[in-house]
Design a protein around this motif. Structure first.
Motif, PDB file in Angstrom:
ATOM      1  N   VAL A  17       0.840  -1.198   0.000  1.00  8.92           N
ATOM      2  CA  VAL A  17       0.000   0.000   0.000  1.00  8.92           C
ATOM      3  C   VAL A  17       0.874   1.247   0.000  1.00  8.92           C
ATOM      4  O   VAL A  17       0.625   2.206  -0.737  1.00  8.92           O
ATOM      5  CB  VAL A  17      -0.971  -0.010   1.200  1.00  8.92           C
ATOM      6  N   LEU A  18       1.919   1.257   0.800  1.00  9.81           N
ATOM      7  CA  LEU A  18       2.792   2.417   0.893  1.00  9.81           C
ATOM      8  C   LEU A  18       3.528   2.678  -0.421  1.00  9.81           C
ATOM      9  O   LEU A  18       3.743   3.832  -0.792  1.00  9.81           O
ATOM     10  CB  LEU A  18       3.781   2.250   2.041  1.00  9.81           C
ATOM     11  N   GLU A  19       3.888   1.627  -1.144  1.00 10.57           N
ATOM     12  CA  GLU A  19       4.495   1.825  -2.465  1.00 10.57           C
ATOM     13  C   GLU A  19       3.541   2.582  -3.382  1.00 10.57           C
ATOM     14  O   GLU A  19       3.951   3.470  -4.127  1.00 10.57           O
ATOM     15  CB  GLU A  19       4.862   0.481  -3.095  1.00 10.57           C
ATOM     16  N   TYR A  20       2.262   2.212  -3.314  1.00  4.14           N
ATOM     17  CA  TYR A  20       1.270   2.935  -4.112  1.00  4.14           C
ATOM     18  C   TYR A  20       1.186   4.401  -3.670  1.00  4.14           C
ATOM     19  O   TYR A  20       1.204   5.312  -4.499  1.00  4.14           O
ATOM     20  CB  TYR A  20      -0.120   2.290  -4.019  1.00  4.14           C
ATOM     21  N   VAL A  21       1.081   4.631  -2.355  1.00  4.46           N
ATOM     22  CA  VAL A  21       0.955   5.997  -1.844  1.00  4.46           C
ATOM     23  C   VAL A  21       2.168   6.829  -2.279  1.00  4.46           C
ATOM     24  O   VAL A  21       2.023   7.955  -2.753  1.00  4.46           O
ATOM     25  CB  VAL A  21       0.791   6.014  -0.306  1.00  4.46           C
ATOM     26  N   ARG A  22       3.349   6.265  -2.142  1.00  4.00           N
ATOM     27  CA  ARG A  22       4.569   6.974  -2.544  1.00  4.00           C
ATOM     28  C   ARG A  22       4.521   7.336  -4.022  1.00  4.00           C
ATOM     29  O   ARG A  22       4.863   8.449  -4.409  1.00  4.00           O
ATOM     30  CB  ARG A  22       5.790   6.112  -2.231  1.00  4.00           C
ATOM     31  N   GLY A  23       4.063   6.404  -4.853  1.00  2.00           N
ATOM     32  CA  GLY A  23       3.982   6.659  -6.282  1.00  2.00           C
ATOM     33  C   GLY A  23       2.857   7.587  -6.699  1.00  2.00           C
ATOM     34  O   GLY A  23       2.868   8.130  -7.799  1.00  2.00           O
ATOM     35  N   SER A  24       1.886   7.784  -5.811  1.00  2.00           N
ATOM     36  CA  SER A  24       0.739   8.631  -6.147  1.00  2.00           C
ATOM     37  C   SER A  24       1.094  10.109  -6.202  1.00  2.00           C
ATOM     38  O   SER A  24       0.375  10.897  -6.797  1.00  2.00           O
ATOM     39  CB  SER A  24      -0.387   8.424  -5.126  1.00  2.00           C
ATOM     40  N   GLY A  25       2.179  10.477  -5.546  1.00  2.00           N
ATOM     41  CA  GLY A  25       2.593  11.875  -5.542  1.00  2.00           C
ATOM     42  C   GLY A  25       2.013  12.714  -4.422  1.00  2.00           C
ATOM     43  O   GLY A  25       2.384  13.872  -4.261  1.00  2.00           O
ATOM     44  N   VAL A  26       1.097  12.154  -3.621  1.00  2.00           N
ATOM     45  CA  VAL A  26       0.561  12.945  -2.513  1.00  2.00           C
ATOM     46  C   VAL A  26       1.583  12.951  -1.371  1.00  2.00           C
ATOM     47  O   VAL A  26       2.273  11.955  -1.150  1.00  2.00           O
ATOM     48  CB  VAL A  26      -0.808  12.428  -2.008  1.00  2.00           C
ATOM     49  N   PRO A  27       1.695  14.064  -0.667  1.00  2.00           N
ATOM     50  CA  PRO A  27       2.573  14.072   0.503  1.00  2.00           C
ATOM     51  C   PRO A  27       2.062  13.058   1.532  1.00  2.00           C
ATOM     52  O   PRO A  27       0.859  12.939   1.748  1.00  2.00           O
ATOM     53  CB  PRO A  27       2.442  15.499   1.045  1.00  2.00           C
ATOM     54  N   TYR A  28       2.988  12.335   2.139  1.00  2.00           N
ATOM     55  CA  TYR A  28       2.600  11.327   3.124  1.00  2.00           C
ATOM     56  C   TYR A  28       3.672  11.220   4.186  1.00  2.00           C
ATOM     57  O   TYR A  28       4.809  11.636   3.993  1.00  2.00           O
ATOM     58  CB  TYR A  28       2.374   9.963   2.466  1.00  2.00           C
ATOM     59  N   ARG A  29       3.293  10.652   5.299  1.00  2.00           N
ATOM     60  CA  ARG A  29       4.239  10.379   6.381  1.00  2.00           C
ATOM     61  C   ARG A  29       3.827   9.076   7.049  1.00  2.00           C
ATOM     62  O   ARG A  29       2.718   8.956   7.555  1.00  2.00           O
ATOM     63  CB  ARG A  29       4.237  11.523   7.394  1.00  2.00           C
ATOM     64  N   LEU A  30       4.735   8.105   7.033  1.00  2.00           N
ATOM     65  CA  LEU A  30       4.518   6.838   7.724  1.00  2.00           C
ATOM     66  C   LEU A  30       4.855   7.039   9.190  1.00  2.00           C
ATOM     67  O   LEU A  30       5.841   7.690   9.526  1.00  2.00           O
ATOM     68  CB  LEU A  30       5.425   5.754   7.125  1.00  2.00           C
ATOM     69  N   ASN A  31       4.016   6.519  10.056  1.00  2.00           N
ATOM     70  CA  ASN A  31       4.330   6.522  11.485  1.00  2.00           C
ATOM     71  C   ASN A  31       4.095   5.115  12.013  1.00  2.00           C
ATOM     72  O   ASN A  31       3.592   4.263  11.288  1.00  2.00           O
ATOM     73  CB  ASN A  31       3.519   7.605  12.225  1.00  2.00           C
ATOM     74  N   PRO A  32       4.461   4.827  13.238  1.00  2.00           N
ATOM     75  CA  PRO A  32       4.378   3.453  13.732  1.00  2.00           C
ATOM     76  C   PRO A  32       2.980   2.837  13.704  1.00  2.00           C
ATOM     77  O   PRO A  32       2.856   1.619  13.630  1.00  2.00           O
ATOM     78  CB  PRO A  32       4.881   3.550  15.175  1.00  2.00           C
ATOM     79  N   MET A  33       1.948   3.648  13.751  1.00  2.00           N
ATOM     80  CA  MET A  33       0.591   3.107  13.828  1.00  2.00           C
ATOM     81  C   MET A  33      -0.284   3.502  12.642  1.00  2.00           C
ATOM     82  O   MET A  33      -1.501   3.375  12.701  1.00  2.00           O
ATOM     83  CB  MET A  33      -0.073   3.566  15.129  1.00  2.00           C
ATOM     84  N   GLY A  34       0.320   3.982  11.576  1.00  2.00           N
ATOM     85  CA  GLY A  34      -0.485   4.356  10.424  1.00  2.00           C
ATOM     86  C   GLY A  34       0.277   5.238   9.469  1.00  2.00           C
ATOM     87  O   GLY A  34       1.481   5.433   9.603  1.00  2.00           O
ATOM     88  N   THR A  35      -0.426   5.773   8.503  1.00  2.00           N
ATOM     89  CA  THR A  35       0.153   6.665   7.506  1.00  2.00           C
ATOM     90  C   THR A  35      -0.747   7.874   7.366  1.00  2.00           C
ATOM     91  O   THR A  35      -1.968   7.742   7.265  1.00  2.00           O
ATOM     92  CB  THR A  35       0.278   5.955   6.136  1.00  2.00           C
ATOM     93  N   THR A  36      -0.151   9.043   7.347  1.00  2.80           N
ATOM     94  CA  THR A  36      -0.879  10.288   7.128  1.00  2.80           C
ATOM     95  C   THR A  36      -0.651  10.723   5.693  1.00  2.80           C
ATOM     96  O   THR A  36       0.483  10.692   5.208  1.00  2.80           O
ATOM     97  CB  THR A  36      -0.373  11.388   8.086  1.00  2.80           C
ATOM     98  N   ILE A  37      -1.722  11.098   5.002  1.00  4.06           N
ATOM     99  CA  ILE A  37      -1.597  11.662   3.663  1.00  4.06           C
ATOM    100  C   ILE A  37      -2.186  13.064   3.677  1.00  4.06           C
ATOM    101  O   ILE A  37      -2.994  13.400   4.544  1.00  4.06           O
ATOM    102  CB  ILE A  37      -2.292  10.803   2.581  1.00  4.06           C
ATOM    103  N   ARG A  78      -0.103  21.127   5.887  1.00  3.63           N
ATOM    104  CA  ARG A  78      -0.542  21.028   7.281  1.00  3.63           C
ATOM    105  C   ARG A  78       0.209  19.972   8.083  1.00  3.63           C
ATOM    106  O   ARG A  78       0.342  20.108   9.296  1.00  3.63           O
ATOM    107  CB  ARG A  78      -2.046  20.747   7.339  1.00  3.63           C
ATOM    108  N   MET A  79       0.697  18.914   7.436  1.00  2.00           N
ATOM    109  CA  MET A  79       1.436  17.907   8.201  1.00  2.00           C
ATOM    110  C   MET A  79       2.629  18.555   8.896  1.00  2.00           C
ATOM    111  O   MET A  79       2.833  18.372  10.088  1.00  2.00           O
ATOM    112  CB  MET A  79       1.934  16.773   7.293  1.00  2.00           C
ATOM    113  N   ASP A  80       3.388  19.316   8.143  1.00  2.00           N
ATOM    114  CA  ASP A  80       4.542  19.998   8.735  1.00  2.00           C
ATOM    115  C   ASP A  80       4.115  21.190   9.572  1.00  2.00           C
ATOM    116  O   ASP A  80       4.688  21.462  10.625  1.00  2.00           O
ATOM    117  CB  ASP A  80       5.506  20.452   7.639  1.00  2.00           C
ATOM    118  N   GLY A  81       3.087  21.890   9.118  1.00  6.07           N
ATOM    119  CA  GLY A  81       2.641  23.095   9.827  1.00  6.07           C
ATOM    120  C   GLY A  81       2.153  22.821  11.236  1.00  6.07           C
ATOM    121  O   GLY A  81       2.430  23.587  12.161  1.00  6.07           O
ATOM    122  N   LYS A  82       1.434  21.728  11.422  1.00  3.26           N
ATOM    123  CA  LYS A  82       0.928  21.390  12.756  1.00  3.26           C
ATOM    124  C   LYS A  82       2.076  21.089  13.713  1.00  3.26           C
ATOM    125  O   LYS A  82       2.060  21.498  14.875  1.00  3.26           O
ATOM    126  CB  LYS A  82      -0.029  20.202  12.683  1.00  3.26           C
TER     127      LYS A  82
END
Length: 95
Positions: A17-37, A78-82
């Motif tokens: 799933v993360l390979e897809y998210v990475r390839g989608s071009g949306v900003p994302y951040r993996l964390n230990p309990m999930g992924t933020t897009i 917002r991911m970085d801004g927060k």
């Protein structure tokens, strides 16, 4: 999002799933309990979630998903801004 019927470790499925998210071009951040897009529209966010499900559906009989949505018109980065907002008050949080 992960399959619940694949044993104790599901990182190989999360990785697909993360390979897809990475390839989608949306900003994302993996964390230990999930992924933020971060997307600009609800439609784009739901399309990413939908495709993640489509990736897992053929290989799993049961898929667990949680979704939290924070929709704010006109806001980007917002991911970085927060994090920066909190750090401006208490200092660095992820050292």
């Amino acid at each position: 999002m992960f399959p619940t019927d694949k044993g104790a470790s599901v990182s190989q499925y999360v990785g697909k799933v993360l390979e897809y998210v990475r390839g989608s071009g949306v900003p994302y951040r993996l964390n230990p309990m999930g992924t933020t897009i971060e997307t600009e529209t609800m439609e784009e966010a739901l399309a990413v979630v939908n495709e993640a499900y489509r990736i897992l559906e053929p290989v799993a009989d049961r898929i667990y998903s949680t979704i939290n949505i924070d929709a704010r018109k006109g806001a980007v980065g917002r991911m970085d801004g927060k994090i920066k907002s909190v750090e401006s008050k208490i200092g660095k949080v992820n050292t």
